[in-house]
Design an enzyme around this catalytic site. Structure first.
Site, PDB file in Angstrom:
ATOM      1  N   ASP A   8      83.012  59.132  23.080  1.00 53.96           N
ATOM      2  CA  ASP A   8      83.061  57.773  23.638  1.00 53.96           C
ATOM      3  C   ASP A   8      82.785  56.830  22.464  1.00 53.96           C
ATOM      4  O   ASP A   8      82.414  57.266  21.374  1.00 53.96           O
ATOM      5  CB  ASP A   8      81.993  57.616  24.744  1.00 53.96           C
ATOM      6  CG  ASP A   8      81.988  56.214  25.346  1.00 53.96           C
ATOM      7  OD1 ASP A   8      83.073  55.621  25.511  1.00 53.96           O
ATOM      8  OD2 ASP A   8      80.900  55.683  25.651  1.00 53.96           O
ATOM      9  N   SER A   9      82.918  55.529  22.726  1.00 47.27           N
ATOM     10  CA  SER A   9      82.642  54.544  21.670  1.00 47.27           C
ATOM     11  C   SER A   9      81.149  54.414  21.395  1.00 47.27           C
ATOM     12  O   SER A   9      80.774  53.756  20.431  1.00 47.27           O
ATOM     13  CB  SER A   9      83.192  53.187  22.100  1.00 47.27           C
ATOM     14  OG  SER A   9      82.537  52.763  23.285  1.00 47.27           O
ATOM     15  N   TYR A  40      85.631  49.797  22.188  1.00 43.62           N
ATOM     16  CA  TYR A  40      87.042  50.172  22.289  1.00 43.62           C
ATOM     17  C   TYR A  40      87.834  49.176  23.164  1.00 43.62           C
ATOM     18  O   TYR A  40      89.035  49.019  23.001  1.00 43.62           O
ATOM     19  CB  TYR A  40      87.177  51.556  22.940  1.00 43.62           C
ATOM     20  CG  TYR A  40      86.834  52.757  22.083  1.00 43.62           C
ATOM     21  CD1 TYR A  40      86.554  52.650  20.725  1.00 43.62           C
ATOM     22  CD2 TYR A  40      86.830  54.032  22.661  1.00 43.62           C
ATOM     23  CE1 TYR A  40      86.254  53.785  19.967  1.00 43.62           C
ATOM     24  CE2 TYR A  40      86.542  55.164  21.907  1.00 43.62           C
ATOM     25  CZ  TYR A  40      86.251  55.035  20.564  1.00 43.62           C
ATOM     26  OH  TYR A  40      85.974  56.159  19.828  1.00 43.62           O
ATOM     27  N   GLY A  41      87.141  48.609  24.132  1.00 44.07           N
ATOM     28  CA  GLY A  41      87.807  47.846  25.209  1.00 44.07           C
ATOM     29  C   GLY A  41      88.814  46.795  24.776  1.00 44.07           C
ATOM     30  O   GLY A  41      89.865  46.661  25.396  1.00 44.07           O
ATOM     31  N   CYS A  71      85.226  58.422  28.388  1.00 47.56           N
ATOM     32  CA  CYS A  71      85.474  57.003  28.177  1.00 47.56           C
ATOM     33  C   CYS A  71      86.739  56.647  28.947  1.00 47.56           C
ATOM     34  O   CYS A  71      87.799  57.236  28.716  1.00 47.56           O
ATOM     35  CB  CYS A  71      85.686  56.762  26.684  1.00 47.56           C
ATOM     36  SG  CYS A  71      86.203  55.091  26.277  1.00 47.56           S
ATOM     37  N   ASN A  72      86.628  55.699  29.857  1.00 51.40           N
ATOM     38  CA  ASN A  72      87.799  55.276  30.634  1.00 51.40           C
ATOM     39  C   ASN A  72      88.850  54.618  29.744  1.00 51.40           C
ATOM     40  O   ASN A  72      90.046  54.785  29.946  1.00 51.40           O
ATOM     41  CB  ASN A  72      87.373  54.277  31.715  1.00 51.40           C
ATOM     42  CG  ASN A  72      86.570  54.926  32.813  1.00 51.40           C
ATOM     43  OD1 ASN A  72      87.104  55.341  33.821  1.00 51.40           O
ATOM     44  ND2 ASN A  72      85.270  55.044  32.608  1.00 51.40           N
ATOM     45  N   THR A  73      88.377  53.864  28.748  1.00 46.27           N
ATOM     46  CA  THR A  73      89.292  53.112  27.887  1.00 46.27           C
ATOM     47  C   THR A  73      90.158  54.071  27.058  1.00 46.27           C
ATOM     48  O   THR A  73      91.379  53.929  27.004  1.00 46.27           O
ATOM     49  CB  THR A  73      88.470  52.192  26.957  1.00 46.27           C
ATOM     50  OG1 THR A  73      87.611  51.391  27.773  1.00 46.27           O
ATOM     51  CG2 THR A  73      89.356  51.315  26.117  1.00 46.27           C
ATOM     52  N   GLU A 150      74.929  48.590  23.899  1.00 48.05           N
ATOM     53  CA  GLU A 150      74.741  49.260  22.606  1.00 48.05           C
ATOM     54  C   GLU A 150      73.613  48.621  21.799  1.00 48.05           C
ATOM     55  O   GLU A 150      72.959  49.283  20.997  1.00 48.05           O
ATOM     56  CB  GLU A 150      76.048  49.241  21.803  1.00 48.05           C
ATOM     57  CG  GLU A 150      77.132  50.139  22.377  1.00 48.05           C
ATOM     58  CD  GLU A 150      76.843  51.633  22.209  1.00 48.05           C
ATOM     59  OE1 GLU A 150      76.254  52.024  21.193  1.00 48.05           O
ATOM     60  OE2 GLU A 150      77.210  52.406  23.113  1.00 48.05           O
ATOM     61  N   CYS A 182      83.734  52.055  33.707  1.00 47.17           N
ATOM     62  CA  CYS A 182      83.424  52.234  32.290  1.00 47.17           C
ATOM     63  C   CYS A 182      82.155  53.066  32.249  1.00 47.17           C
ATOM     64  O   CYS A 182      81.211  52.797  33.001  1.00 47.17           O
ATOM     65  CB  CYS A 182      83.198  50.878  31.628  1.00 47.17           C
ATOM     66  SG  CYS A 182      82.470  50.978  29.968  1.00 47.17           S
ATOM     67  N   THR A 183      82.135  54.075  31.383  1.00 47.02           N
ATOM     68  CA  THR A 183      81.003  55.002  31.406  1.00 47.02           C
ATOM     69  C   THR A 183      79.702  54.357  30.907  1.00 47.02           C
ATOM     70  O   THR A 183      78.625  54.923  31.093  1.00 47.02           O
ATOM     71  CB  THR A 183      81.320  56.269  30.584  1.00 47.02           C
ATOM     72  OG1 THR A 183      81.718  55.888  29.254  1.00 47.02           O
ATOM     73  CG2 THR A 183      82.428  57.067  31.235  1.00 47.02           C
ATOM     74  N   HIS A 184      79.786  53.188  30.287  1.00 42.84           N
ATOM     75  CA  HIS A 184      78.559  52.479  29.900  1.00 42.84           C
ATOM     76  C   HIS A 184      77.856  51.836  31.115  1.00 42.84           C
ATOM     77  O   HIS A 184      76.643  51.647  31.089  1.00 42.84           O
ATOM     78  CB  HIS A 184      78.884  51.355  28.913  1.00 42.84           C
ATOM     79  CG  HIS A 184      79.018  51.783  27.484  1.00 42.84           C
ATOM     80  ND1 HIS A 184      80.129  52.430  27.006  1.00 42.84           N
ATOM     81  CD2 HIS A 184      78.178  51.644  26.425  1.00 42.84           C
ATOM     82  CE1 HIS A 184      79.978  52.655  25.702  1.00 42.84           C
ATOM     83  NE2 HIS A 184      78.798  52.188  25.327  1.00 42.84           N
TER      84      HIS A 184
HETATM   85  N1  DGL Z   1      82.487  53.768  27.729  1.00 36.96           N
HETATM   86  C1  DGL Z   1      83.786  53.174  27.449  1.00 36.96           C
HETATM   87  C2  DGL Z   1      84.626  53.227  28.724  1.00 36.96           C
HETATM   88  O1  DGL Z   1      84.360  54.036  29.605  1.00 36.96           O
HETATM   89  C3  DGL Z   1      83.520  51.855  26.812  1.00 36.96           C
HETATM   90  C4  DGL Z   1      84.659  51.249  26.125  1.00 36.96           C
HETATM   91  C5  DGL Z   1      84.325  50.269  25.041  1.00 36.96           C
HETATM   92  O2  DGL Z   1      83.851  50.681  24.008  1.00 36.96           O
HETATM   93  O3  DGL Z   1      84.667  49.097  25.221  1.00 36.96           O
HETATM   94  O4  DGL Z   1      85.569  52.517  28.897  1.00 36.96           O
END
Ligand code: DGL
Length: 270
Positions: A8-9, A40-41, A71-73, A150, A182-184
């Site tokens: 993930d990011s 990443y978004g 990570c969904n993105t 973060e 989003c996993t965050h």
């Molecule tokens: N955890 C990422 C997700 O599920 C975050 C993406 C990001 O870094 O913007 O989309």
């Protein structure tokens, strides 16, 4: 033993690792937090595909028997491409859990909180086309939220103001079910609950993804034979290991060794 790889990011995908750890405690887990390139978004999909290939390649080089795109993105932009590039490795990806949300809603309105790239991707569009079943799906992009997490600014006035701004349109539209796409975002559960109360349902895909990981391991004959001892958890970051260790500690996420990702400079060039 070969670990299950995750990337993930940043810390977000650890919400997925946490569920896999609960379900499969004997598996070794290797997590790559690509914090040097977080978030990443806002990135375009061709860039996300290159980043995802670098992360998956790193995990496979370090022995991963399977890669969970936590990570969904990255899943939205790159999952199909990853499966083509690494045909010998099974991949499990993420998509906002719209299907169970539609099953739960009574108001017929479901909100989806996600990054701009996830909302723009085909995966979510396909899921909505297949599963909306007449429900109204209200998407809400949440720029800035991942960065606040973060930074460890979970309770700062700026974070709470952002959450309020992003949740308000969903509540105004009559949503009784909100998908955490989003996993965050599950890392802000207490702050979300404080804003919306207990009547709105919040859905996180991580438990279902852990079930899927177990199923794919079984199907591929990759499940670790029972040992009676817990597997290891190792975190690698393209950013600062001390900062990642501190976040893991503060968020009470599964403990493990935290190291710098060897080859991180190659990541930064991508
Ligand atoms: N955890 C990422 C997700 O599920 C975050 C993406 C990001 O870094 O913007 O989309």
């Amino acid at each position: 033993m070969q670990p299950i790889g995750f990337f993930d990011s940043g810390v977000g995908g650890i919400t997925v690792l946490r569920e896999v750890r609960r379900l499969l405690p004997e598996e070794d887990l290797l997590y790559l937090a690509d914090q040097a390139r977080c978030p990443y978004g806002p990135r375009p999909s061709d860039e996300l595909r290159a980043i995802a290939a670098a992360c998956a390649g790193w995990l496979i080089e370090h022995g991963a028997k399977m890669v969970v795109v936590a990570c969904n993105t990255a899943s939205a932009a790159a999952l199909a491409d990853l499966r083509r590039r690494f045909p010998d490795t099974p991949f499990v990806g993420m998509v906002p859990p719209v299907k169970p949300a539609v099953a739960h809603t009574r108001s017929g309105v479901v909100g989806v909180l996600a990054t701009p790239a996830t909302l723009a991707g085909d995966l979510l569009r396909d899921v909505i086309d297949h599963w909306a079943n007449g429900a109204r799906i209200v998407p809400q992009a949440c720029p800035g939220l991942v960065e606040r997490i973060e930074e460890g600014a979970f309770d700062s006035p700026e974070t709470v103001a952002l959450l309020r701004r992003y949740v308000a349109p969903l509540l105004d539209a009559g949503a009784d079910t909100i998908v955490l796409g989003c996993t965050h975002y599950p890392l802000l559960l207490p702050q979300l609950r404080a804003l919306i109360g207990n009547d709105i349902r919040l859905l996180d895909a991580a438990p279902a993804v852990a079930q899927r990981v177990a199923q794919v391991l079984r199907e591929c004959g990759l499940t670790r034979p029972p040992t009676g001892t817990p597997g290891s958890v190792t975190y690698a970051t393209t950013g600062d290991p001390a900062r990642l260790a501190d976040l893991i500690d503060r968020l009470d996420l599964p403990r493990g060794g935290v190291v710098a990702a060897a080859g991180a400079s190659a990541f930064r060039k991508a």
